[in-house]
Motif scaffolding. Structure first.
Motif, short mmCIF file in Angstrom:
data_model
loop_
_atom_site.label_atom_id
_atom_site.label_comp_id
_atom_site.label_asym_id
_atom_site.label_seq_id
_atom_site.Cartn_x
_atom_site.Cartn_y
_atom_site.Cartn_z
N PHE A 147 0.80 -1.11 0.57
CA PHE A 147 0.13 -0.10 -0.06
C PHE A 147 0.61 1.23 -0.13
O PHE A 147 0.69 2.36 -0.80
CB PHE A 147 -0.91 -0.41 1.23
CG PHE A 147 -1.54 1.47 1.38
CD1 PHE A 147 -2.49 1.41 0.47
CD2 PHE A 147 -1.06 1.84 2.54
CE1 PHE A 147 -3.25 3.13 0.89
CE2 PHE A 147 -2.09 3.47 2.93
CZ PHE A 147 -3.21 4.12 1.78
N PHE A 148 2.08 1.26 1.03
CA PHE A 148 2.68 2.22 0.53
C PHE A 148 3.47 2.63 -0.17
O PHE A 148 3.94 4.20 -0.94
CB PHE A 148 3.90 2.00 2.03
CG PHE A 148 3.52 2.62 3.38
CD1 PHE A 148 2.37 3.82 3.97
CD2 PHE A 148 3.13 1.64 4.36
CE1 PHE A 148 1.48 3.64 5.13
CE2 PHE A 148 2.41 1.96 6.25
CZ PHE A 148 1.46 2.88 5.74
N LEU A 149 4.29 1.57 -0.68
CA LEU A 149 4.83 1.22 -2.16
C LEU A 149 4.09 2.19 -3.10
O LEU A 149 4.27 2.85 -3.84
CB LEU A 149 5.30 -0.33 -2.47
CG LEU A 149 6.32 -0.11 -3.77
CD1 LEU A 149 7.45 0.56 -3.69
CD2 LEU A 149 6.26 -1.56 -4.20
N PHE A 150 2.83 1.58 -3.44
CA PHE A 150 1.65 2.64 -4.43
C PHE A 150 1.95 3.29 -4.60
O PHE A 150 1.81 4.03 -5.26
CB PHE A 150 0.50 1.19 -4.81
CG PHE A 150 1.12 -0.49 -4.84
CD1 PHE A 150 2.47 -0.68 -6.28
CD2 PHE A 150 0.50 -1.36 -4.74
CE1 PHE A 150 2.84 -1.71 -6.33
CE2 PHE A 150 0.25 -2.52 -5.52
CZ PHE A 150 1.42 -2.93 -5.92
N THR A 151 1.30 3.36 -3.05
CA THR A 151 0.86 5.46 -2.98
C THR A 151 1.92 5.79 -3.54
O THR A 151 1.99 7.14 -4.30
CB THR A 151 0.15 5.66 -1.52
OG1 THR A 151 -1.29 4.48 -1.49
CG2 THR A 151 -0.52 6.85 -1.44
#
Length: 518
Positions: A91-95
């Motif tokens: 989630f943090f990577l994609f955002t």
């Protein structure tokens, strides 16, 4: 209101109801856009930017359903907290990737869109604010899509549909109350406001229902196996070609007169209603079931689930597709022949609607194929097949549009999905040896033939009555449905439909008996 995890049968039934409601509101938002703004370069820019950023978002998060969610479900069986941190990592990577893209597009909106579209610089300058707002929204779209997939993996099937409905309501409200002040910019502002509200709702649901913890440091410490990165690489490589095959037609269409991109959007939204309402949600629920059956190696049940899923999809989607094809003119006139939509807009939408409606059942079956591959974790082979079909789409779209104009777009979609339908069972029969993939062929031919006779005959008879548009559609639709159900009752084409009708009939005869039991 508490939104709890749902069983598959209940999840399918309840989520389908919510899906119908949310898609109805989303479709209404398109009608409102057409009523207030028609089909112009301004609406083209709005639909173009939404399409582009949704495509890029899909590319970034498509790996979620194909690789990350199946792996998270395996981890969850052993440690739910570890599963949460695992999902948070991505989630943090994609955002973060979304934020980077957003900043670049916000800084150079006109320059970048002049490269990725065929719109003139003057048209882009007139819509600069729309470009900037759409670009700023990009990371929120990515985050929303990812969290929706997470909620579905926890069998919270209804929450994403509620969020979609709220988003569409924001668009409608902003258009109705602010169109006279903001003009077409009210579209993107309403769209952005809806997504901002959505992300807040999703965070609340994760916290309240799943006790989710968004811990950045703990998530970053999670180690991901090399094989998973390998599968992600394969999946994303296939998605690149898929995104290009979806983007290139829109790029080519941006060279046509103003309003064509909008007409494509309006027609596609109508044609894909059966897919959005029935098959997309059905495939999601069945896909989760596939995951469990593959994990338990219950291959007999898996084969039966696949057969019933394909037969149910074909039986329900094909009648809708053919109804839209035969009654395309009446549907378009009834929905769009008012407000700022011109007679030429209606002609474009009607032509596009007829051709877009034909491949819908093939798209629905292709969804089931995709979930089979995800569940069986044959990502490498699925990736190669996906690349092959999307390369075919890329190679064929230009000559199709060159020969047939903007109608070449839906014709190319039909062509590619027909080839996919023919090749998939042949190519994957050994890899999915526990499943009789070729069962689809005879059933598809039978259902298409029956519905052409029933709906085509109904279309001819109804037009002999010389009724107005509304009554032509109502009588045509009701007659088509009743004839199909009668035909199924006599010849037992689909047992699941017969089962549903039987229980519905029992309930209608004795409605109070079920209430008294509770």
């Amino acid at each position: 209101m508490e939104i709890r995890t749902e069983s598959y049968k209940k999840g399918l039934a309840v989520s389908t109801i919510f899906n119908v409601a949310s898609k109805a509101i989303a479709f209404l938002s398109n009608l409102v856009i057409a009523y207030y703004f028609g089909a112009t370069f301004h609406t083209d820019i709005y639909f173009y930017i939404i399409t582009i950023f949704n495509l890029i978002s899909y590319f970034i998060t498509s790996v979620t359903t194909s690789v990350i969610i199946p792996e998270s479900m395996r981890i969850r069986e052993e440690d739910n907290d570890l599963c949460i941190h695992f999902l948070n990592k991505f989630f943090f990577l994609f955002t973060s990737i979304g934020v980077v893209f957003s900043l670049i597009f916000c800084l150079f909106p006109v320059s970048l869109f002049s490269v990725i579209s065929k719109y003139s610089v003057n048209v882009l300058l007139e819509n600069k604010l729309t470009l900037i707002l759409g670009s700023a929204l990009f990371p929120i779209i990515i985050a929303t899509n990812f969290l929706n997939d997470v909620l579905i993996s926890y069998k919270i099937f209804t929450a994403p549909m509620i969020v979609t409905a709220i988003n569409s309501l924001f668009i409608i409200i902003f258009i109705i109350f602010l169109h006279s002040v903001l003009n077409t910019q009210s579209l993107i502002i309403g769209y952005a406001s809806g997504y901002v509200f959505n992300i807040g709702v999703l965070f609340f649901l994760l916290k309240a229902q799943l006790h989710w913890k968004f811990s950045l440091l703990s998530s970053l410490r999670i180690r991901v196996q090399g094989k998973l990165w390998h599968d992600i690489l394969y999946s994303q490589s296939g998605s690149i070609v898929s995104i290009l095959s979806s983007y290139f037609p829109i790029y080519l269409l941006s060279s046509f007169d103003g309003g064509i991109v909008s007409a494509v959007n309006y027609a596609q939204k109508i044609a894909y209603i059966p897919h959005y309402v029935i098959s997309s949600q059905f495939a999601v629920v069945v896909g989760v079931k596939f995951n469990e059956l593959f994990a338990r190696k219950e291959y007999a049940d898996l084969n039966q689930t696949y057969r019933r899923a394909v037969e149910f999809i074909l039986f329900t989607i094909i009648p809708f597709s053919l109804f839209l094809f035969f009654f395309r003119n009446e549907i378009t006139v009834f929905l769009f022949n008012r407000g700022h939509a011109t007679s030429q807009d209606v002609i474009h939408i009607s032509r596009l609607l007829g051709y877009f409606s034909l491949p819908v059942c093939l798209i629905a079956v292709n969804n089931i194929f995709a979930y089979l591959c995800f569940s069986a974790q044959i990502v490498k082979y699925s990736f190669l097949f996906q690349i092959a079909t999307n390369i075919l789409s890329l190679l064929s779209i230009y000559p199709f549009i060159k020969m047939f104009g903007y109608i070449g777009y839906p014709l190319n979609v039909l062509f590619v999905f027909l080839i996919t339908l023919i090749l998939f069972p042949m190519v994957f029969s050994r890899l999915l040896s526990h499943i009789n993939l070729k069962i689809i062929y005879w059933y598809l031919i039978k259902i298409v033939f029956v519905n052409i006779l029933l709906i085509g005959g109904t279309y001819y008879v109804v037009h002999l009555l010389n009724l107005n548009t509304f009554f032509t559609l109502c009588i045509g639709f009701i007659s088509s449905v009743l004839l199909l159900l009668l035909f199924n009752h006599l010849f037992k084409i689909n047992q699941d439909i017969s089962f549903l009708i039987y229980h519905l009939n029992r309930y209608l005869k004795f409605p109070f008996r079920y209430l008294l039991k509770n």
